[in-house]
Design a protein around this motif. Structure first.
Motif, PDB file in Angstrom:
ATOM      1  N   ARG A 147     -19.839 -42.956  11.786  1.00 51.81           N
ATOM      2  CA  ARG A 147     -18.984 -43.026  12.973  1.00 51.81           C
ATOM      3  C   ARG A 147     -19.680 -43.624  14.179  1.00 51.81           C
ATOM      4  O   ARG A 147     -19.091 -44.427  14.912  1.00 51.81           O
ATOM      5  N   LEU A 148     -20.936 -43.237  14.417  1.00 55.21           N
ATOM      6  CA  LEU A 148     -21.630 -43.673  15.632  1.00 55.21           C
ATOM      7  C   LEU A 148     -21.759 -45.198  15.665  1.00 55.21           C
ATOM      8  O   LEU A 148     -22.236 -45.821  14.726  1.00 55.21           O
ATOM      9  N   GLY A 149     -21.323 -45.773  16.764  1.00 53.25           N
ATOM     10  CA  GLY A 149     -21.437 -47.213  16.928  1.00 53.25           C
ATOM     11  C   GLY A 149     -20.423 -48.006  16.143  1.00 53.25           C
ATOM     12  O   GLY A 149     -20.532 -49.228  16.036  1.00 53.25           O
ATOM     13  N   ALA A 150     -19.398 -47.342  15.595  1.00 58.29           N
ATOM     14  CA  ALA A 150     -18.420 -48.044  14.751  1.00 58.29           C
ATOM     15  C   ALA A 150     -17.225 -48.542  15.567  1.00 58.29           C
ATOM     16  O   ALA A 150     -16.123 -48.645  15.072  1.00 58.29           O
ATOM     17  N   ASN A 151     -17.460 -48.843  16.846  1.00 60.01           N
ATOM     18  CA  ASN A 151     -16.433 -49.359  17.741  1.00 60.01           C
ATOM     19  C   ASN A 151     -15.241 -48.428  17.927  1.00 60.01           C
ATOM     20  O   ASN A 151     -14.157 -48.848  18.286  1.00 60.01           O
ATOM     21  N   GLU A 152     -15.449 -47.153  17.637  1.00 60.73           N
ATOM     22  CA  GLU A 152     -14.445 -46.164  17.983  1.00 60.73           C
ATOM     23  C   GLU A 152     -15.128 -44.928  18.514  1.00 60.73           C
ATOM     24  O   GLU A 152     -14.495 -43.965  18.887  1.00 60.73           O
ATOM     25  N   ALA A 153     -16.454 -44.951  18.501  1.00 68.71           N
ATOM     26  CA  ALA A 153     -17.255 -43.806  18.922  1.00 68.71           C
ATOM     27  C   ALA A 153     -18.449 -44.329  19.698  1.00 68.71           C
ATOM     28  O   ALA A 153     -18.767 -45.517  19.638  1.00 68.71           O
ATOM     29  N   PRO A 154     -19.118 -43.465  20.442  1.00 68.54           N
ATOM     30  CA  PRO A 154     -20.304 -43.919  21.177  1.00 68.54           C
ATOM     31  C   PRO A 154     -21.360 -44.477  20.228  1.00 68.54           C
ATOM     32  O   PRO A 154     -21.427 -44.101  19.054  1.00 68.54           O
ATOM     33  N   PRO A 155     -22.204 -45.371  20.713  1.00 67.84           N
ATOM     34  CA  PRO A 155     -23.291 -45.878  19.870  1.00 67.84           C
ATOM     35  C   PRO A 155     -24.385 -44.832  19.704  1.00 67.84           C
ATOM     36  O   PRO A 155     -24.352 -43.778  20.340  1.00 67.84           O
ATOM     37  N   ALA A 156     -25.342 -45.132  18.836  1.00 65.28           N
ATOM     38  CA  ALA A 156     -26.465 -44.222  18.620  1.00 65.28           C
ATOM     39  C   ALA A 156     -27.436 -44.243  19.802  1.00 65.28           C
ATOM     40  O   ALA A 156     -28.369 -43.437  19.849  1.00 65.28           O
ATOM     41  N   ILE A 157     -27.225 -45.159  20.739  1.00 68.54           N
ATOM     42  CA  ILE A 157     -28.064 -45.235  21.945  1.00 68.54           C
ATOM     43  C   ILE A 157     -27.576 -44.183  22.945  1.00 68.54           C
ATOM     44  O   ILE A 157     -26.404 -44.163  23.319  1.00 68.54           O
ATOM     45  N   SER A 197     -19.381 -44.289  26.095  1.00 66.37           N
ATOM     46  CA  SER A 197     -20.599 -43.595  26.511  1.00 66.37           C
ATOM     47  C   SER A 197     -20.744 -42.284  25.749  1.00 66.37           C
ATOM     48  O   SER A 197     -19.792 -41.504  25.664  1.00 66.37           O
ATOM     49  N   PRO A 198     -21.923 -42.002  25.201  1.00 72.04           N
ATOM     50  CA  PRO A 198     -22.109 -40.736  24.485  1.00 72.04           C
ATOM     51  C   PRO A 198     -22.180 -39.530  25.417  1.00 72.04           C
ATOM     52  O   PRO A 198     -21.899 -38.406  24.999  1.00 72.04           O
ATOM     53  N   PHE A 199     -22.568 -39.756  26.689  1.00 65.31           N
ATOM     54  CA  PHE A 199     -22.752 -38.639  27.611  1.00 65.31           C
ATOM     55  C   PHE A 199     -22.199 -39.075  28.960  1.00 65.31           C
ATOM     56  O   PHE A 199     -22.853 -39.785  29.722  1.00 65.31           O
ATOM     57  N   ALA A 200     -20.954 -38.667  29.238  1.00 64.14           N
ATOM     58  CA  ALA A 200     -20.248 -39.181  30.409  1.00 64.14           C
ATOM     59  C   ALA A 200     -19.907 -38.059  31.381  1.00 64.14           C
ATOM     60  O   ALA A 200     -19.511 -36.965  30.974  1.00 64.14           O
ATOM     61  N   PHE A 201     -20.048 -38.342  32.669  1.00 63.73           N
ATOM     62  CA  PHE A 201     -19.603 -37.403  33.689  1.00 63.73           C
ATOM     63  C   PHE A 201     -18.125 -37.657  33.947  1.00 63.73           C
ATOM     64  O   PHE A 201     -17.709 -38.798  34.180  1.00 63.73           O
ATOM     65  N   THR A 202     -17.320 -36.609  33.912  1.00 63.44           N
ATOM     66  CA  THR A 202     -15.868 -36.782  34.022  1.00 63.44           C
ATOM     67  C   THR A 202     -15.279 -35.965  35.165  1.00 63.44           C
ATOM     68  O   THR A 202     -14.228 -35.360  35.043  1.00 63.44           O
TER      69      THR A 202
END
Length: 729
Positions: free
Chosen positions: A402-412, A465-470
């Motif tokens: 899933r990670l980085g599969a253009n539907e989820a955040p990347p592994a970065i 973004s894997p870690f986003a302020f909302t």
């Protein structure tokens, strides 16, 4: 297999929504009816013991034996009044699911007379077999003893299965020698560490704060398919995902499923599991269609993090059990279908005080905003410093898809804060250089008063973004849909607690040098802003440009689990966890070993299922169809037509032969690679071998199988197709 497929499709065509018996009472009235919550305790326990229990919970102190006996007696009375006949210690071993061993309230007294019995000793502690659960070498096979210990901060509840009701008591699970063998014990330790460090920092701003709690809201994504179709797909049954399947003509490209009308059978299922969840005190508020066909999401309100994790684990079990009643199957794998969106579990994380303040929400006054910035910037600094640990916390064989599969955040690992807050941080970095004279308004001079109260949701969101302020929380979007959130939350709590401690030490040192408290705080925050700037990213996390930019910034990009897990056992991580008493070195290395073994076993199972389906189902089907085509060519020749008239059929025969040859060759090479990998003694090296030399055969095998799906007659194809799995309900 083809017969099974069409029988399954026939069943689906006959399905009707299952009637759900709903109560006339309001959700708020039935909420928590099957939970031994404060109201249940207050009504069944003597007031003296109730107060002692609440005091012990609030102070984090051990529960006295007399109090435990009183709780056990009240709990038994309450549970039996609701029809419970058994009780169990409900725990979360390192298998990834929950575990329970049921014991009856029924017993015989010293006279041999039947009685209903449940003592404080049975409430506080039980002894399951520790050697039979993953332990990473902590326990030997012949060393079976382990303990489950009551967690009084998470209330007991009653589960009904097949008409039988069982009292479930949330517990931790530890080895005989004291090492944690579960997800819950480290989470509780990390929550305690974060509370104390956050409380110390809060004293700069409000002396009336006595407690800081970590809150969590977990959004759960999942797929739903018909049970008959699921059972007709051995790969789904054995691995949780489809190892083969050509993309249907219509997938999610029309974007017509997201927030669309919920199908009637699925809606009935949702209503059913929401009713049960409500009675179990799980505060679900949201349900909707997700982006992919047959994909959905539910989400609760915020709760204390420990309870939120328990509720999410319980929710996954409830969804699975209730789906059976509706002839449905819930798929929690991160990527059950290729070519459409996978599923995640967004963790919305924040901290709040017992005075009612969300520490990650900007305030109305400059002083409140300085407090907000202290926690906001310190969290960003922690993520920058320990990004690899956060990546390791969400690593698994299934989440790699899933990670980085253009539907989820990347592994970065990166942090999105929005344009407005980005400007605030840039302003803080710039203006903090200004000299401050006596009488200057420090907040005005440093731009801190520029954070408006309307900042909440006053910025766009970034789903890459894997870690986003909302607005008033951080959303850790990279957690997988099947994961136990304790893993990622333990890491996040620990790294932020550690950074808050260092923040306070630095501020105190400056104050001792004679600097004003506010000036000292801003100086340390400014240094954090500068040193963690590389982790902030506002753009498209899916783009190749970001990968290049991240590399320039020194940010890791580790797409596969075996290498991502290295961060767990690096010296800095081991020292961090040991310093805060989260994991000992032994426990940390054991978990590393367990996670590697889990990865190996899952890839091994997928490899075996893939080989079995390819050789024993796909190839025979292709050969049988090829034989029909050969008979067709032979018939054409017998009536005097030359090969020119049969050329299309001949070309198909040749193409089928090529794909059969590719499949057989790749399967044989995959089996040999597996044999070689199995001989590697070092677990990490064996995991890497499975990742690099076994898994590399998956895509070539799948490509040829999926091509054959388009060539073989539909009536002969043995596997339920994507168009049937994704669009039949």
């Amino acid at each position: 297999m083809a017969i099974l497929r069409f029988k399954a499709l026939e069943l689906v065509a006959q399905r009707k929504p299952v009637a759900v018996a709903t109560s006339d009472e309001r959700r708020s009235d039935s909420f928590g009816k099957n939970v031994f919550n404060l109201d249940a305790m207050r009504s069944t326990m003597p007031g003296e013991y109730f107060k002692k229990l609440q005091g012990a919970i609030k102070q984090g102190a051990p529960v006295e034996r007399s109090v435990a006996d009183a709780v056990a007696s009240a709990m038994k009375t309450w549970a039996m009044a609701k029809g419970a006949t058994h009780y169990t210690h409900w725990f979360q071993p390192l298998t990834g699911s929950t575990a329970e061993k049921h014991d009856s309230f029924f017993d015989l007294n010293s006279d041999g007379r039947p009685v209903e019995n449940f003592k404080g000793s049975a409430l506080v502690q039980q002894e399951p077999d520790a050697s039979s659960f993953p332990n990473g070498g902590i326990r030997n096979t012949f060393e079976a003893r382990g303990y489950t210990a009551w967690d009084p901060t998470s209330p007991a509840f009653i589960i009904e299965t097949a008409g039988a009701k069982t009292l479930c008591i949330p517990t931790i699970f530890v080895a005989y020698t004291g090492e944690a063998l579960d997800y819950k014990a480290p989470l509780l330790k990390s929550l305690a560490a974060l509370e104390q460090s956050a409380l110390d920092v809060c004293q700069y701003f409000d002396k009336d704060v006595n407690r800081v709690s970590t809150t969590l809201g977990i959004e759960q994504e999942y797929f739903v398919v018909d049970k008959a179709l699921f059972d007709a797909r051995p790969d789904l049954v054995m691995t949780g995902r489809t190892l083969f399947g050509h993309a249907p003509a219509k997938g999610q490209q029309l974007e017509d499923h997201y927030f669309g009308s919920i199908p009637s059978r699925v809606h009935a299922f949702m209503l059913d599991f929401e009713e049960e969840s409500n009675r179990l005190g799980i505060p679900l508020r949201t349900r909707h269609n997700e982006v992919a066909p047959n994909q959905y999401e539910c989400a609760p309100t915020f709760e204390d993090a420990n309870l939120a994790v328990d509720h999410n684990q319980l929710l996954m079990d409830i969804m699975d059990r209730v789906a059976e009643k509706h002839n449905l199957k819930v798929l929690l794998h991160e990527k059950p279908f290729a070519g459409v969106n996978g599923s995640g579990k967004h963790n919305n994380w924040a901290m709040s005080t017992d005075t009612g303040v969300n520490l990650l929400a900007p305030g109305r006054r400059p002083k409140e905003n300085l407090q907000f910035l202290a926690f906001f910037i310190t969290t960003i600094k922690a993520v920058h410093r320990y990004g690899d640990l956060l990546r390791a916390s969400i690593a698994s064989a299934s989440n790699d898809h899933r990670l980085g599969a253009n539907e989820a955040p990347p592994a970065i690992m990166s942090v999105f804060v929005g344009s407005q807050l980005n400007s605030v941080l840039d302003e803080l970095e710039r203006t903090a250089k200004l000299p401050l004279d006596k009488g200057d308004n420090i907040y005005l001079k440093l731009g801190i008063d520029k954070i408006p109260a309307i900042l909440l949701d006053n910025t766009d969101r970034n789903r890459t973004s894997p870690f986003a302020f909302t607005g008033n929380k951080f959303e850790f979007r990279a957690v997988g849909s099947s994961a136990n959130c304790s893993s990622s939350m333990t890491v996040l709590n620990t790294i932020v607690a550690n950074q808050l401690i260092e923040f306070k030490d630095s501020v105190d040192a400056l104050i001792e040098q004679g600097k004003k408290k506010e000036v000292a705080i801003v100086e340390v925050l400014r240094e954090y802003v500068i040193s963690s700037k590389d982790i902030r990213f506002e753009g498209n996390g899916y783009s190749d440009e970001w990968k290049d930019e991240a590399e320039k910034r020194g940010l890791s990009n580790i797409p596969t689990t075996p290498q991502a897990l290295d961060a767990l056992v690096r010296e800095d991580a081991a020292d961090l966890f040991a310093q805060h008493n989260i994991f000992s070195h032994v426990e940390l290395h054991a978990r590393h070993e367990i996670l590697l073994e889990d990865y190996i076993k899952k890839i091994q199972i997928e490899s075996r299922v893939m080989g079995d389906l390819a050789v024993n189902h796909i190839i025979p089907t292709a050969v049988a169809y090829q034989t029909k085509l050969i008979s067709n060519v032979r018939g054409l020749r017998e009536i005097g037509l030359d090969d020119e008239h049969a050329q299309v059929t001949i070309d198909t025969i040749k193409a089928i032969s090529r794909h059969i040859s590719t499949i057989k060759t790749q399967v044989d090479e995959m089996v040999n690679a597996r044999k070689v990998a199995n001989k590697i003694d070092d677990t990490r090296e064996r995991a890497i071998a499975y990742c690099d030399t076994v898994k590399m055969h998956f895509d070539p095998i799948r490509r040829s199988v999926d091509k054959l799906e388009l060539m073989v007659a539909d009536e002969d194809w043995p596997l339920v197709k994507y168009r049937e799995l994704l669009f039949r309900h």
